[in-house]
Design an enzyme around this catalytic site. Structure first.
Site, PDB file in Angstrom:
ATOM      1  NE  ARG A  56      60.909  67.365 -22.142  1.00 24.93           N
ATOM      2  CZ  ARG A  56      61.307  66.442 -21.260  1.00 24.93           C
ATOM      3  NH1 ARG A  56      61.084  65.174 -21.483  1.00 24.93           N
ATOM      4  NH2 ARG A  56      61.909  66.813 -20.170  1.00 24.93           N
ATOM      5  NE  ARG A  70      67.121  64.140 -11.435  1.00 25.69           N
ATOM      6  CZ  ARG A  70      66.234  64.486 -12.347  1.00 25.69           C
ATOM      7  NH1 ARG A  70      65.108  63.831 -12.461  1.00 25.69           N
ATOM      8  NH2 ARG A  70      66.467  65.502 -13.148  1.00 25.69           N
TER       9      ARG A  70
HETATM   10  P1  AP5 Z   1      63.843  63.778 -18.851  1.00 27.91           P
HETATM   11  O1  AP5 Z   1      64.704  62.699 -18.395  1.00 27.91           O
HETATM   12  O2  AP5 Z   1      62.470  63.467 -19.319  1.00 27.91           O
HETATM   13  O3  AP5 Z   1      63.829  64.852 -17.717  1.00 27.91           O
HETATM   14  P2  AP5 Z   1      62.704  65.852 -17.191  1.00 27.91           P
HETATM   15  O4  AP5 Z   1      61.367  65.877 -17.799  1.00 27.91           O
HETATM   16  O5  AP5 Z   1      63.433  67.127 -17.218  1.00 27.91           O
HETATM   17  O6  AP5 Z   1      62.299  65.291 -15.876  1.00 27.91           O
HETATM   18  P3  AP5 Z   1      63.245  64.821 -14.828  1.00 27.91           P
HETATM   19  O7  AP5 Z   1      63.671  63.411 -15.079  1.00 27.91           O
HETATM   20  O8  AP5 Z   1      64.352  65.825 -14.652  1.00 27.91           O
HETATM   21  O9  AP5 Z   1      62.370  64.952 -13.522  1.00 27.91           O
HETATM   22  P4  AP5 Z   1      61.150  64.092 -13.003  1.00 27.91           P
HETATM   23  O10 AP5 Z   1      59.917  64.902 -13.119  1.00 27.91           O
HETATM   24  O11 AP5 Z   1      61.154  62.723 -13.587  1.00 27.91           O
HETATM   25  O12 AP5 Z   1      61.537  64.036 -11.463  1.00 27.91           O
HETATM   26  P5  AP5 Z   1      62.149  62.857 -10.579  1.00 27.91           P
HETATM   27  O13 AP5 Z   1      61.119  61.840 -10.303  1.00 27.91           O
HETATM   28  O14 AP5 Z   1      63.466  62.412 -11.118  1.00 27.91           O
HETATM   29  O15 AP5 Z   1      64.528  64.593 -20.042  1.00 27.91           O
HETATM   30  C1  AP5 Z   1      65.859  65.013 -19.994  1.00 27.91           C
HETATM   31  C2  AP5 Z   1      66.226  65.702 -21.288  1.00 27.91           C
HETATM   32  O16 AP5 Z   1      66.095  64.780 -22.396  1.00 27.91           O
HETATM   33  C3  AP5 Z   1      65.363  66.891 -21.694  1.00 27.91           C
HETATM   34  O17 AP5 Z   1      65.797  68.081 -21.071  1.00 27.91           O
HETATM   35  C4  AP5 Z   1      65.584  66.909 -23.224  1.00 27.91           C
HETATM   36  O18 AP5 Z   1      66.822  67.460 -23.548  1.00 27.91           O
HETATM   37  C5  AP5 Z   1      65.633  65.437 -23.560  1.00 27.91           C
HETATM   38  N1  AP5 Z   1      64.292  64.893 -23.894  1.00 27.91           N
HETATM   39  C6  AP5 Z   1      63.679  63.863 -23.265  1.00 27.91           C
HETATM   40  N2  AP5 Z   1      62.486  63.628 -23.803  1.00 27.91           N
HETATM   41  C7  AP5 Z   1      62.325  64.535 -24.803  1.00 27.91           C
HETATM   42  C8  AP5 Z   1      61.276  64.802 -25.706  1.00 27.91           C
HETATM   43  N3  AP5 Z   1      60.158  64.090 -25.697  1.00 27.91           N
HETATM   44  N4  AP5 Z   1      61.434  65.829 -26.568  1.00 27.91           N
HETATM   45  C9  AP5 Z   1      62.557  66.564 -26.595  1.00 27.91           C
HETATM   46  N5  AP5 Z   1      63.588  66.352 -25.756  1.00 27.91           N
HETATM   47  C10 AP5 Z   1      63.485  65.344 -24.854  1.00 27.91           C
HETATM   48  O19 AP5 Z   1      62.362  63.670  -9.208  1.00 27.91           O
HETATM   49  C11 AP5 Z   1      63.333  64.682  -9.119  1.00 27.91           C
HETATM   50  C12 AP5 Z   1      64.017  64.596  -7.719  1.00 27.91           C
HETATM   51  O20 AP5 Z   1      63.045  64.879  -6.708  1.00 27.91           O
HETATM   52  C13 AP5 Z   1      64.561  63.197  -7.385  1.00 27.91           C
HETATM   53  O21 AP5 Z   1      65.751  63.336  -6.661  1.00 27.91           O
HETATM   54  C14 AP5 Z   1      63.483  62.562  -6.502  1.00 27.91           C
HETATM   55  O22 AP5 Z   1      63.997  61.599  -5.603  1.00 27.91           O
HETATM   56  C15 AP5 Z   1      62.926  63.778  -5.787  1.00 27.91           C
HETATM   57  N6  AP5 Z   1      61.510  63.650  -5.472  1.00 27.91           N
HETATM   58  C16 AP5 Z   1      60.550  63.099  -6.271  1.00 27.91           C
HETATM   59  N7  AP5 Z   1      59.345  63.168  -5.666  1.00 27.91           N
HETATM   60  C17 AP5 Z   1      59.561  63.811  -4.486  1.00 27.91           C
HETATM   61  C18 AP5 Z   1      58.702  64.218  -3.407  1.00 27.91           C
HETATM   62  N8  AP5 Z   1      57.396  63.960  -3.455  1.00 27.91           N
HETATM   63  N9  AP5 Z   1      59.238  64.882  -2.364  1.00 27.91           N
HETATM   64  C19 AP5 Z   1      60.580  65.136  -2.342  1.00 27.91           C
HETATM   65  N10 AP5 Z   1      61.452  64.758  -3.304  1.00 27.91           N
HETATM   66  C20 AP5 Z   1      60.941  64.133  -4.366  1.00 27.91           C
END
Ligand code: AP5
Length: 252
Positions: free
Chosen positions: A122, A161
């Site tokens: 990241r 979500r």
């Molecule tokens: P992390 O868990 O990695 O969260 P993120 O990158 O913010 O990504 P998300 O999990 O929020 O979203 P996603 O892209 O996976 O979407 P999803 O598929 O769930 O990290 C969380 C925290 O941990 C960070 O903020 C940080 O603090 C820490 N962290 C983690 N890794 C780190 C690192 N390497 N360095 C530093 N800090 C770190 O989809 C979202 C929603 O949309 C769901 O409800 C889903 O059902 C819906 N959805 C998905 N696709 C579609 C579609 N095509 N149409 C409609 N709805 C959809």
């Protein structure tokens, strides 16, 4: 091709002493993928679909922090407690903590069945650390998939979500609702809303993404690894787009 058994990812989620119920089969050409994209763009959703198709391990750093957060307070190291505070606020966890955690799970990255990294790297520092780890083992990334979506749609996805507290499957209240409200279709676990999906944390996360993670797009473009994919449409449509680009890459 038979559907691979879904692993509980115990070694990744709980640490190197835990054993997974299923490990990916050894492959001649394993996929080693990174999923990039803003928070909420759908990386986790695509990672689940890609895992089923490619049989590689889904390695999400966010899931590791959340798994640690659900353990009893006395089981959390001071570094992990601090990491969980960063996460609740929507800020990035410092590179040293993230790398320490990834490094002790490096066998998940170096396994012969491949991986799908979701949420790591990241920052440029994390990308360099990963490059060094894989370089030492003479392993190369297959591709870096960058999902793109307008910000208003991202906010809508994050606010709706819901995640399963047991198996971590991801749903959306309107776009991907479970069959029974608040109950996971896969394992019957309870669905909850993540703390960092509140509006204040979402703003901080999007800013952190622009500042620290977006520069990775150019980093991997320069290495000739970047595949950019429009993340509009249904998860299946996006998955089909991803597979099409990856298959094209593999046949070159
Ligand atoms: P992390 O868990 O990695 O969260 P993120 O990158 O913010 O990504 P998300 O999990 O929020 O979203 P996603 O892209 O996976 O979407 P999803 O598929 O769930 O990290 C969380 C925290 O941990 C960070 O903020 C940080 O603090 C820490 N962290 C983690 N890794 C780190 C690192 N390497 N360095 C530093 N800090 C770190 O989809 C979202 C929603 O949309 C769901 O409800 C889903 O059902 C819906 N959805 C998905 N696709 C579609 C579609 N095509 N149409 C409609 N709805 C959809």
């Amino acid at each position: 091709m038979s559907t691979p058994i879904k692993s509980d990812r115990a070694a990744w989620l709980q640490g190197p002493l835990a054993e997974c119920t299923a490990v990916p089969a050894e492959r001649k050409h394993p996929w080693r993928l990174i999923l990039l994209g803003a928070p909420g763009v759908g990386k986790g959703t695509q990672a689940e679909l890609l895992t089923e198709r490619l049989g590689a391990c889904h390695l999400s750093t966010g899931d590791v922090f959340r798994a640690a957060g659900s353990r009893k307070d006395c089981d959390q190291s001071p570094a992990m407690k601090a990491a969980l505070d960063y996460m609740r606020r929507g800020e990035l966890v410092p590179d040293t903590t993230v790398w320490e955690m990834v490094r002790e799970r490096s066998h998940c990255i170096l396994n012969c069945g491949g991986f799908i990294l979701d949420g790591f790297p990241r920052t440029l520092g994390q990308a360099e650390s990963l490059k060094e780890l894989m370089g030492k083992e003479k392993l190369a990334l297959s591709a870096v998939v960058n999902y793109e979506l307008p910000v208003d749609e991202i906010v809508r996805r994050l606010s709706g979500r819901r995640t399963c507290e047991k198996c971590k499957s991801v749903f959306h209240v309107t776009e991907r609702p479970p069959k029974v409200e608040a109950v996971c279709d896969r394992c019957g676990g309870r669905l909850f809303q993540r703390e960092d999906d509140r509006p204040a944390s979402i703003t901080v996360r999007l800013e952190a993404y622009e500042r620290s993670t977006a520069p990775l797009i150019q980093f991997y473009k320069n290495l000739g690894l970047l595949l950019s994919i429009a993340a509009k449409g249904s998860p299946d449509e996006i998955f089909a787009r991803t597979m099409e680009k990856m298959n094209k890459l593999a046949s070159n």
